[in-house]
Design a protein around this motif. Structure first.
Motif, PDB file in Angstrom:
ATOM      1  N   THR A  41       0.847  -1.189   0.000  1.00 36.84           N
ATOM      2  CA  THR A  41       0.000   0.000   0.000  1.00 36.84           C
ATOM      3  C   THR A  41       0.884   1.241   0.000  1.00 36.84           C
ATOM      4  OG1 THR A  41      -1.576  -1.233   1.353  1.00 36.84           O
ATOM      5  CG2 THR A  41      -1.908   1.145   1.190  1.00 36.84           C
ATOM      6  N   PRO A  42       0.578   2.240  -0.813  1.00 40.24           N
ATOM      7  CA  PRO A  42       1.371   3.477  -0.778  1.00 40.24           C
ATOM      8  C   PRO A  42       1.042   4.307   0.456  1.00 40.24           C
ATOM      9  CG  PRO A  42      -0.433   3.678  -2.351  1.00 40.24           C
ATOM     10  CD  PRO A  42      -0.470   2.264  -1.849  1.00 40.24           C
ATOM     11  N   THR A  43       2.047   4.989   1.016  1.00 38.14           N
ATOM     12  CA  THR A  43       1.853   5.860   2.173  1.00 38.14           C
ATOM     13  C   THR A  43       2.820   7.030   2.086  1.00 38.14           C
ATOM     14  OG1 THR A  43       1.954   5.958   4.606  1.00 38.14           O
ATOM     15  CG2 THR A  43       3.425   4.410   3.549  1.00 38.14           C
ATOM     16  N   GLN A  44       2.378   8.194   2.542  1.00 37.01           N
ATOM     17  CA  GLN A  44       3.183   9.416   2.480  1.00 37.01           C
ATOM     18  C   GLN A  44       4.162   9.471   3.660  1.00 37.01           C
ATOM     19  OE1 GLN A  44       3.193  12.575   0.474  1.00 37.01           O
ATOM     20  NE2 GLN A  44       2.621  10.964  -0.992  1.00 37.01           N
ATOM     21  N   HIS A  45       5.390   9.932   3.365  1.00 37.76           N
ATOM     22  CA  HIS A  45       6.399  10.094   4.421  1.00 37.76           C
ATOM     23  C   HIS A  45       7.178  11.385   4.192  1.00 37.76           C
ATOM     24  CE1 HIS A  45       6.149   6.454   6.859  1.00 37.76           C
ATOM     25  NE2 HIS A  45       5.839   5.810   5.742  1.00 37.76           N
ATOM     26  N   LEU A  46       7.884  11.791   5.234  1.00 29.32           N
ATOM     27  CA  LEU A  46       8.731  12.987   5.187  1.00 29.32           C
ATOM     28  C   LEU A  46      10.198  12.575   5.059  1.00 29.32           C
ATOM     29  CD1 LEU A  46       6.964  14.996   8.012  1.00 29.32           C
ATOM     30  CD2 LEU A  46       6.955  15.570   5.570  1.00 29.32           C
ATOM     31  N   PHE A  47      10.932  13.334   4.256  1.00 29.94           N
ATOM     32  CA  PHE A  47      12.340  13.032   3.980  1.00 29.94           C
ATOM     33  C   PHE A  47      13.205  14.250   4.284  1.00 29.94           C
ATOM     34  CE2 PHE A  47       9.994   9.979   1.647  1.00 29.94           C
ATOM     35  CZ  PHE A  47      10.813   8.891   1.368  1.00 29.94           C
ATOM     36  N   LEU A  48      14.389  13.994   4.789  1.00 31.78           N
ATOM     37  CA  LEU A  48      15.396  15.041   4.921  1.00 31.78           C
ATOM     38  C   LEU A  48      16.029  15.244   3.546  1.00 31.78           C
ATOM     39  CD1 LEU A  48      16.886  16.882   6.942  1.00 31.78           C
ATOM     40  CD2 LEU A  48      18.488  15.015   7.326  1.00 31.78           C
ATOM     41  N   ASP A  49      15.985  16.471   3.056  1.00 30.74           N
ATOM     42  CA  ASP A  49      16.452  16.775   1.698  1.00 30.74           C
ATOM     43  C   ASP A  49      17.975  16.943   1.715  1.00 30.74           C
ATOM     44  OD1 ASP A  49      16.721  17.449  -0.916  1.00 30.74           O
ATOM     45  OD2 ASP A  49      15.394  19.192  -0.860  1.00 30.74           O
ATOM     46  N   LEU A  50      18.684  15.825   1.823  1.00 30.42           N
ATOM     47  CA  LEU A  50      20.143  15.867   1.913  1.00 30.42           C
ATOM     48  C   LEU A  50      20.815  16.472   0.684  1.00 30.42           C
ATOM     49  CD1 LEU A  50      20.921  12.482   3.706  1.00 30.42           C
ATOM     50  CD2 LEU A  50      20.885  14.774   4.688  1.00 30.42           C
ATOM     51  N   PRO A  51      20.295  16.254  -0.557  1.00 28.07           N
ATOM     52  CA  PRO A  51      20.950  16.890  -1.705  1.00 28.07           C
ATOM     53  C   PRO A  51      21.036  18.413  -1.572  1.00 28.07           C
ATOM     54  CG  PRO A  51      19.484  15.165  -2.467  1.00 28.07           C
ATOM     55  CD  PRO A  51      19.248  15.305  -0.984  1.00 28.07           C
ATOM     56  N   LYS A  52      20.054  19.028  -0.918  1.00 31.52           N
ATOM     57  CA  LYS A  52      20.073  20.481  -0.748  1.00 31.52           C
ATOM     58  C   LYS A  52      21.218  20.931   0.175  1.00 31.52           C
ATOM     59  CE  LYS A  52      16.132  22.655  -0.740  1.00 31.52           C
ATOM     60  NZ  LYS A  52      14.806  23.217  -0.368  1.00 31.52           N
ATOM     61  N   LEU A  53      21.688  20.023   1.032  1.00 34.22           N
ATOM     62  CA  LEU A  53      22.758  20.345   1.976  1.00 34.22           C
ATOM     63  C   LEU A  53      24.142  19.943   1.469  1.00 34.22           C
ATOM     64  CD1 LEU A  53      20.939  19.082   5.182  1.00 34.22           C
ATOM     65  CD2 LEU A  53      21.666  21.441   4.802  1.00 34.22           C
ATOM     66  N   GLU A  54      24.170  19.288   0.302  1.00 33.44           N
ATOM     67  CA  GLU A  54      25.416  18.661  -0.135  1.00 33.44           C
ATOM     68  C   GLU A  54      26.564  19.658  -0.324  1.00 33.44           C
ATOM     69  OE1 GLU A  54      26.787  15.405  -3.531  1.00 33.44           O
ATOM     70  OE2 GLU A  54      24.680  15.737  -3.063  1.00 33.44           O
TER      71      GLU A  54
END
Length: 313
Positions: free
Chosen positions: A213-226
């Motif tokens: 089943t698909p479910t929404q999650h939150l991610f830390l946007d590491l590419p933005k900090l690279e």
């Protein structure tokens, strides 16, 4: 060596006066202030000699050395208590997660006390301070645009009416055919597994068949900090404090490019996510647990920021 010989010849009178212990231990202007932590032991088992030797004893030895040198030293540790492993063990023992944590936290504290480990404070991660500080860090990341939403496919048990974390799923390994592989790793061939890849998956709680089943999650946007991270690493690598192994692993991550990292889980035992649409989720333990060092210090003293936000001292 000459100074040591001179002090030895002059005897105890040449030594500086012993430091009088303060409570709480706080940084002192003009002195050498040392904050020591050792890796937080996970709460769902009995500590063994590997736990003691692997991190606790070495940190204790260093803390004793620092105190003998007369340095102003704070040594904290505590039990890491959130996550799937706690929920799983609590089910096995017929306890609530909180009851399990209370039992094993006391057991850990007694064992380290028996070994005379010289913690200034031995705390835990299931505290109001942990919730407050973790949620505050989350809100700061959100406000600065370092979080993003994405969809994950997860196994959901309709009988239990819950998404199943990796350790709540068993099935046949897609690589070697082992019939009792976990949803995160196969114990037989050792390969890492995504739970949705398991053949014939079963819910460990009711033995029903879960569905993807698909479910929404939150991610830390590491590419933005690279870019910012790379600049910081170049400065700190130049200082020479990194081991060759640590440099190699970090360079490998950067070479391959950082990827967004999921920081939420469909569990009940954890720090709640304070955001509409995600209030039925908790923070993934790898986001939450390192904050335990801060919150354990905060439970020791309400002036914890003098240790953790004080690079000048």
């Amino acid at each position: 060596i000459a100074a040591a010989v001179d002090i030895w010849a002059r005897g105890p009178a040449a030594l500086p006066p012993p430091r009088q212990p303060r409570t709480p231990v706080l940084p002192v202007e003009g002195e050498r202030n040392v904050l020591i932590t050792s890796a937080l032991p996970y709460v769902n088992n009995v500590p063994h000699l590997g736990n003691i030797i692997g991190c606790v004893l070495s940190a204790d030895t260093f803390a004793r050395y620092c105190r003998l040198r007369g340095w102003n030293t704070l040594f904290v540790c505590g039990t890491d208590e959130y996550g799937t492993a706690t929920e799983t063990r609590a089910l096995e023992e017929g306890l609530s997660p909180q009851e399990l944590c209370d039992r094993y936290h006391a057991l850990h504290a007694d064992i380290y006390s028996w070994f005379l480990i010289s913690f200034d404070h031995f705390g835990r991660t299931t505290t109001p301070q942990q919730t407050r500080i973790a949620q505050d860090i989350f809100q700061r990341l959100l406000a600065r645009g370092f979080l993003l939403q994405d969809t994950l496919e997860q196994l959901r048990c309709e009988s239990c009416r819950r998404y199943l974390a990796d350790r709540f799923v068993e099935g046949t390994c897609p690589f070697c055919g082992y019939a009792e592989a976990r949803g995160d790793q196969c114990e037989k061939c050792g390969k890492l597994i995504n739970a949705v890849e398991l053949k014939n998956p079963q819910c460990k709680l009711c033995r029903g068949t879960p569905v993807v089943t698909p479910t929404q999650h939150l991610f830390l946007d590491l590419p933005k900090l690279e870019g910012r991270l790379e600049a910081w690493l170049e400065r700190t690598w130049a200082a020479g404090d990194w081991t060759a192994n640590a440099r190699h692993i970090t360079r490998t991550w950067l070479r391959d490019g950082l990827k967004p990292r999921c920081i939420t889980r469909d569990l009940t035992w954890g720090t709640p996510v304070p955001l509409d649409g995600f209030r039925d989720k908790v923070f993934y333990v790898w986001f939450d647990a390192p904050i335990g060092y801060l919150s354990i210090t905060a439970n020791y003293t309400d002036q914890w920021e003098r240790w953790w936000k004080n690079p000048q001292q």
